[in-house]
Design a protein around this motif. Structure first.
Motif, mmCIF file in Angstrom:
data_model
loop_
_atom_site.group_PDB
_atom_site.id
_atom_site.type_symbol
_atom_site.label_atom_id
_atom_site.label_comp_id
_atom_site.label_asym_id
_atom_site.label_seq_id
_atom_site.Cartn_x
_atom_site.Cartn_y
_atom_site.Cartn_z
ATOM 1 N N ALA A 276 0.161 -24.139 42.083
ATOM 2 C CA ALA A 276 1.186 -23.918 41.062
ATOM 3 C C ALA A 276 2.483 -23.356 41.646
ATOM 4 C CB ALA A 276 0.657 -22.972 39.993
ATOM 5 N N LEU A 277 2.436 -22.868 42.887
ATOM 6 C CA LEU A 277 3.621 -22.275 43.503
ATOM 7 C C LEU A 277 4.586 -23.347 44.002
ATOM 8 C CD1 LEU A 277 1.926 -19.505 45.679
ATOM 9 C CD2 LEU A 277 3.060 -19.195 43.490
ATOM 10 N N LEU B 20 5.633 -20.558 48.180
ATOM 11 C CA LEU B 20 4.557 -20.668 49.179
ATOM 12 C C LEU B 20 4.952 -19.989 50.477
ATOM 13 C CD1 LEU B 20 3.116 -24.302 49.027
ATOM 14 C CD2 LEU B 20 1.864 -22.182 48.796
ATOM 15 N N GLN B 21 6.155 -20.261 50.946
ATOM 16 C CA GLN B 21 6.620 -19.659 52.192
ATOM 17 C C GLN B 21 6.728 -18.140 52.069
ATOM 18 O OE1 GLN B 21 10.235 -21.750 52.980
ATOM 19 N NE2 GLN B 21 9.197 -23.535 53.828
ATOM 20 N N ALA B 22 7.220 -17.670 50.938
ATOM 21 C CA ALA B 22 7.345 -16.228 50.728
ATOM 22 C C ALA B 22 5.974 -15.561 50.680
ATOM 23 C CB ALA B 22 8.114 -15.949 49.449
ATOM 24 N N ARG B 23 5.038 -16.215 49.989
ATOM 25 C CA ARG B 23 3.684 -15.665 49.892
ATOM 26 C C ARG B 23 3.016 -15.641 51.260
ATOM 27 N NH1 ARG B 23 -0.294 -14.151 45.923
ATOM 28 N NH2 ARG B 23 1.316 -14.648 44.434
ATOM 29 N N LEU B 24 3.195 -16.708 52.038
ATOM 30 C CA LEU B 24 2.624 -16.765 53.381
ATOM 31 C C LEU B 24 3.170 -15.635 54.243
ATOM 32 C CD1 LEU B 24 0.881 -18.186 55.509
ATOM 33 C CD2 LEU B 24 2.844 -19.649 56.000
ATOM 34 N N ARG B 25 4.478 -15.429 54.170
ATOM 35 C CA ARG B 25 5.106 -14.364 54.944
ATOM 36 C C ARG B 25 4.544 -12.992 54.560
ATOM 37 N NH1 ARG B 25 10.237 -15.054 53.395
ATOM 38 N NH2 ARG B 25 10.105 -17.153 54.216
ATOM 39 N N GLN C 201 0.874 -12.615 55.799
ATOM 40 C CA GLN C 201 0.840 -12.397 57.244
ATOM 41 C C GLN C 201 1.278 -10.982 57.592
ATOM 42 O OE1 GLN C 201 3.288 -15.697 58.508
ATOM 43 N NE2 GLN C 201 1.511 -16.886 59.150
ATOM 44 N N GLU C 202 2.253 -10.476 56.864
ATOM 45 C CA GLU C 202 2.726 -9.109 57.091
ATOM 46 C C GLU C 202 1.624 -8.100 56.747
ATOM 47 O OE1 GLU C 202 6.266 -6.659 55.119
ATOM 48 O OE2 GLU C 202 6.873 -8.598 55.956
ATOM 49 N N GLU C 203 0.930 -8.337 55.638
ATOM 50 C CA GLU C 203 -0.155 -7.450 55.245
ATOM 51 C C GLU C 203 -1.287 -7.496 56.272
ATOM 52 O OE1 GLU C 203 -3.232 -6.630 51.530
ATOM 53 O OE2 GLU C 203 -1.692 -8.173 51.335
ATOM 54 N N ARG D 150 -8.347 -16.111 55.099
ATOM 55 C CA ARG D 150 -8.639 -17.287 54.284
ATOM 56 C C ARG D 150 -7.451 -17.678 53.421
ATOM 57 N NH1 ARG D 150 -14.905 -16.020 52.551
ATOM 58 N NH2 ARG D 150 -15.743 -16.429 54.620
ATOM 59 N N ASP D 151 -6.754 -16.675 52.890
ATOM 60 C CA ASP D 151 -5.553 -16.956 52.103
ATOM 61 C C ASP D 151 -4.491 -17.642 52.950
ATOM 62 O OD1 ASP D 151 -6.627 -15.935 49.794
ATOM 63 O OD2 ASP D 151 -5.565 -14.018 49.897
ATOM 64 N N ILE D 152 -4.331 -17.190 54.189
ATOM 65 C CA ILE D 152 -3.364 -17.810 55.092
ATOM 66 C C ILE D 152 -3.741 -19.265 55.338
ATOM 67 C CG2 ILE D 152 -2.523 -17.824 57.480
ATOM 68 C CD1 ILE D 152 -2.590 -14.730 57.339
ATOM 69 N N ALA D 153 -5.022 -19.517 55.566
ATOM 70 C CA ALA D 153 -5.482 -20.895 55.794
ATOM 71 C C ALA D 153 -5.229 -21.764 54.565
ATOM 72 C CB ALA D 153 -6.959 -20.899 56.158
ATOM 73 N N ARG D 154 -5.489 -21.225 53.382
ATOM 74 C CA ARG D 154 -5.260 -21.993 52.160
ATOM 75 C C ARG D 154 -3.780 -22.312 51.973
ATOM 76 N NH1 ARG D 154 -9.239 -18.128 49.632
ATOM 77 N NH2 ARG D 154 -11.168 -19.319 49.535
ATOM 78 N N LEU D 155 -2.933 -21.317 52.216
ATOM 79 C CA LEU D 155 -1.497 -21.524 52.066
ATOM 80 C C LEU D 155 -0.977 -22.560 53.060
ATOM 81 C CD1 LEU D 155 -0.462 -17.816 51.558
ATOM 82 C CD2 LEU D 155 -0.169 -19.641 49.883
#
Length: 67
Positions: free
Chosen positions: A8-9, A14-19, A22-24, A48-53
């Motif tokens: 839905a993003l 998507l890029q902001a969420r990935l960043r 990764q920071e977390e 896993r979230d990073i892989a999904r993104l």
């Protein structure tokens, strides 16, 4: 993060969420190195979230619809 939420993003989101994920992950790895990490399961969840993104970003790059 659920796959439906990721689909839905928008691309920018998507890029902001990935960043941010990764920071977390970086911060949690730092906490682990100095012995202050409380929840080790969170590392696995973030990976896993990073892989999904990244998978969703790649599928959009290739022009495919998500399954």
């Amino acid at each position: 993060m659920r796959p439906q939420e990721i689909r839905a993003l928008s691309d920018v989101e998507l890029q902001a969420r990935l960043r941010s994920v990764q920071e977390e992950l970086f911060n949690l790895r730092f906490q682990m190195a100095i012995g202050q990490l409380q929840n080790y399961n969170r590392l696995t969840q973030l990976k896993r979230d990073i892989a999904r993104l990244k998978t969703e970003m790649r599928m959009r790059e290739l022009g495919r619809e998500s399954a």
